[in-house]
Design an enzyme around this catalytic site. Structure first.
Site, PDB file in Angstrom:
ATOM      1  N   LYS A   1       1.450 -96.973   5.246  1.00 12.69           N
ATOM      2  CA  LYS A   1       0.975 -95.693   6.493  1.00 12.69           C
ATOM      3  C   LYS A   1       3.034 -95.027   6.322  1.00 12.69           C
ATOM      4  CE  LYS A   1       1.716 -96.442  10.828  1.00 12.69           C
ATOM      5  NZ  LYS A   1       2.432 -95.164  11.871  1.00 12.69           N
TER       6      LYS A   1
ATOM      7  N   LYS B   1     -10.620-103.561  26.247  1.00 13.42           N
ATOM      8  CA  LYS B   1      -9.019-104.805  26.505  1.00 13.42           C
ATOM      9  C   LYS B   1      -8.614-104.647  27.736  1.00 13.42           C
ATOM     10  CE  LYS B   1      -8.396-102.374  21.647  1.00 13.42           C
ATOM     11  NZ  LYS B   1      -7.409-102.433  20.925  1.00 13.42           N
TER      12      LYS B   1
ATOM     13  N   GLU C   1       5.483-108.414  13.185  1.00 14.96           N
ATOM     14  CA  GLU C   1       4.933-108.885  13.053  1.00 14.96           C
ATOM     15  C   GLU C   1       5.034-110.068  13.143  1.00 14.96           C
ATOM     16  OE1 GLU C   1       0.964-107.707  12.588  1.00 14.96           O
ATOM     17  OE2 GLU C   1       1.394-105.984  12.512  1.00 14.96           O
TER      18      GLU C   1
ATOM     19  N   CYS D   1       2.359-100.677   8.987  1.00 16.30           N
ATOM     20  CA  CYS D   1       3.567 -99.494   9.121  1.00 16.30           C
ATOM     21  C   CYS D   1       3.912 -99.216   7.988  1.00 16.30           C
ATOM     22  CB  CYS D   1       4.779-100.495   9.741  1.00 16.30           C
ATOM     23  SG  CYS D   1       4.320-100.954  11.128  1.00 16.30           S
TER      24      CYS D   1
ATOM     25  N   ASP E   1      -4.117 -98.478  28.574  1.00 20.17           N
ATOM     26  CA  ASP E   1      -5.342 -98.425  27.698  1.00 20.17           C
ATOM     27  C   ASP E   1      -6.669 -97.745  27.311  1.00 20.17           C
ATOM     28  OD1 ASP E   1      -4.984 -99.685  24.861  1.00 20.17           O
ATOM     29  OD2 ASP E   1      -7.366 -98.966  25.162  1.00 20.17           O
TER      30      ASP E   1
ATOM     31  N   LYS F   1      12.925 -94.477  12.321  1.00 23.17           N
ATOM     32  CA  LYS F   1      11.946 -95.597  11.639  1.00 23.17           C
ATOM     33  C   LYS F   1      11.458 -95.327  10.496  1.00 23.17           C
ATOM     34  CE  LYS F   1       8.958 -99.440  12.525  1.00 23.17           C
ATOM     35  NZ  LYS F   1       7.978 -99.009  13.301  1.00 23.17           N
TER      36      LYS F   1
ATOM     37  N   GLU G   1      10.514 -98.190  17.705  1.00 20.97           N
ATOM     38  CA  GLU G   1      10.500 -99.600  17.666  1.00 20.97           C
ATOM     39  C   GLU G   1      10.741-100.385  16.114  1.00 20.97           C
ATOM     40  OE1 GLU G   1       8.322-101.455  15.999  1.00 20.97           O
ATOM     41  OE2 GLU G   1       6.341-100.432  15.188  1.00 20.97           O
TER      42      GLU G   1
ATOM     43  N   ASP H   1      11.235-111.038  -1.913  1.00 20.74           N
ATOM     44  CA  ASP H   1      10.449-111.828  -2.938  1.00 20.74           C
ATOM     45  C   ASP H   1       9.340-111.046  -3.875  1.00 20.74           C
ATOM     46  OD1 ASP H   1      11.644-113.443  -1.222  1.00 20.74           O
ATOM     47  OD2 ASP H   1      10.643-113.252   0.067  1.00 20.74           O
ATOM     48  N   ALA H   2       9.302-110.660  -4.950  1.00 20.97           N
ATOM     49  CA  ALA H   2       8.306-110.645  -5.541  1.00 20.97           C
ATOM     50  C   ALA H   2       6.974-111.115  -4.838  1.00 20.97           C
ATOM     51  CB  ALA H   2       8.677-110.562  -7.477  1.00 20.97           C
TER      52      ALA H   2
END
Length: 422
Positions: free
Chosen positions: A253, A17, A138, A250, A12, A194, A134, A241-242
């Site tokens: 965007k 981090k 989440e 993800c 990174d 994806k 991927e 699910d309303a």
């Protein structure tokens, strides 16, 4: 990757981090990840660095996992981070190496990066590129990594055999317990896998939210309707699910970047379709504001308790959070907002410090004129009307995730408002 037996070096550019990770501290919330990081640091299979030179010397396979956020200049993807990663790593690649893209990118990006890498790397044509998107959710990322429902590998035709064999060997420890489809495709197909998946999931959510408006107009129940159509194996119940709609780093965007790329390819009808999906999703936020105004009479001076600001439960992610957007709109219209979220409070406070941040759900509801459920955390699902009526100023609840039992709350004398429910 370290957990299934490989030696891994995480890179990174943020030294802060890296220092946290080296000490076993993960700088975000994801169930189960802390233990895996600490265990593999202890075993020595996992290390972290900010040195690309060390990475190039260490690794045979390099995964590109940097973000591709929405551009500040439009709806397209910002590819500056992945370009920077390639430009910084490539000059140090002086032996055979496989570069594997996992970032979500517009179709055509991988082929461009392959040419770019080989023009920079001393190893030239010995540097191969594959694309391995991927499909992690989440809140379930550890489980989805160790038990994927498919592995998609896009390869260049000139390196098809070698790259595919390398990745098959890399992922082979996962296949001992699960029969995981291993799909070898072109680079372009892998890139589209994806964004197409996310566009489809977003479409399902926007579809049921559009239908929820019909249900309200016709006095139907969208939750029962979703159960009815979701029982059809061709449709499935998930993502029907309303409510407040989708957010996060993800789906929004990726749909917008896909829309932009379709437009660039001259596919205006496809771009228009994706724009409608996005518009319906954004409109849900206004519907929540309107519902809150209706139950309160006016938002000016109204005391509003907001439960949940993460874009989804089991995450501290507030990127493009519909809940946080609703908080901002409420404040702009004069409401006094108190917020509680089990995990996302610190992140929300950093980008949006003006609401009152509370220590608990009950604390947020003290003296509230209305309670808004904006993220369907289990602890909010478990709330009982009796425990809240002693602290609120008025018995009103707007359930923007349809996660409460309306019969229970109405029987206790509450003005309950859901979405697509009579």
């Amino acid at each position: 990757m370290a957990h299934i037996g490989h030696d891994v070096l995480g890179v990174d550019t943020d030294p802060g981090k890296v220092a946290k990770l080296q000490s076993g501290e993960v700088p975000f919330f994801e169930p189960g990840i802390d233990d895996i990081v600490r265990d593999n640091l202890t075993s020595g299979r996992l290390r972290f660095t900010d040195s690309y030179v060390e990475a190039a010397d260490f690794a045979d396979v390099h995964f590109l996992t940097v973000g591709t956020p929405q551009s500040e200049l439009g709806f397209g993807a910002n590819l500056s981070y992945i370009d920077a990663a390639v430009d910084t790593l490539s000059p140090h690649l002086n032996r055979r190496a496989l570069i594997v893209g996992k970032s979500t990118v517009p179709v055509g990006t991988a082929q461009r990066l392959a040419r770019r890498m080989r023009s920079i790397a001393p190893a030239g044509d010995d540097v191969e590129l594959a694309w391995n998107p991927e499909f992690l959710r989440e809140g379930f990322a550890v489980r989805d990594t160790l038990h994927p429902d498919r592995i998609v590998v896009g390869v260049e035709s000139s390196h098809e055999g070698r790259a595919a064999k390398t990745l098959a060997a890399l992922y082979s420890p996962l296949s001992t317990d699960d029969d995981i489809p291993f799909l070898i495709t072109s680079l372009a197909t892998a890139e589209l896998a994806k964004v197409a998946a996310n566009a489809f999931l977003g479409t399902k959510i926007s579809f049921i939210n559009a239908i929820s408006e019909v249900c309200e107009a016709a006095s139907a129940d969208v939750t029962m309707l979703a159960a009815a159509i979701g029982a059809d194996k061709r449709i499935g119940r998930e993502f029907l699910d309303a409510g407040l709609g989708f957010g996060g780093g993800c789906l929004p965007k990726d749909i917008r970047a896909f829309m932009t790329r379709a437009d660039e390819l001259g596919l205006g009808d496809v771009a228009t379709f994706l724009q409608i999906v996005d518009n319906i999703n954004i409109r849900q936020r206004s519907r929540v504001i309107d519902a809150t105004r209706e139950v309160c009479g006016s938002l000016d001076g109204a005391r509003v308790a907001v439960l949940g600001v993460a874009f989804k439960p089991n995450s501290d992610d507030i990127r493009d959070s519909p809940a946080l957007d609703v908080v901002g709109q409420l404040q702009l219209q004069g409401a006094i907002v108190s917020v509680f979220d089990p995990k996302a409070m610190d992140n929300a406070r950093q980008v949006f410090p003006t609401p009152n941040y509370s220590l608990s759900a009950l604390d947020a509801c003290q003296g509230a004129d209305v309670i808004l459920i904006l993220t369907e955390w289990d602890e909010f699902r478990a709330l009982q009307p009796e425990e809240l009526e002693t602290v609120t100023g008025s018995k009103r609840v707007v359930d923007a995730r349809n996660c409460l039992d309306p019969l229970c709350w109405r029987a206790a004398g509450w003005n309950y408002r859901g979405f697509g429910r009579p």
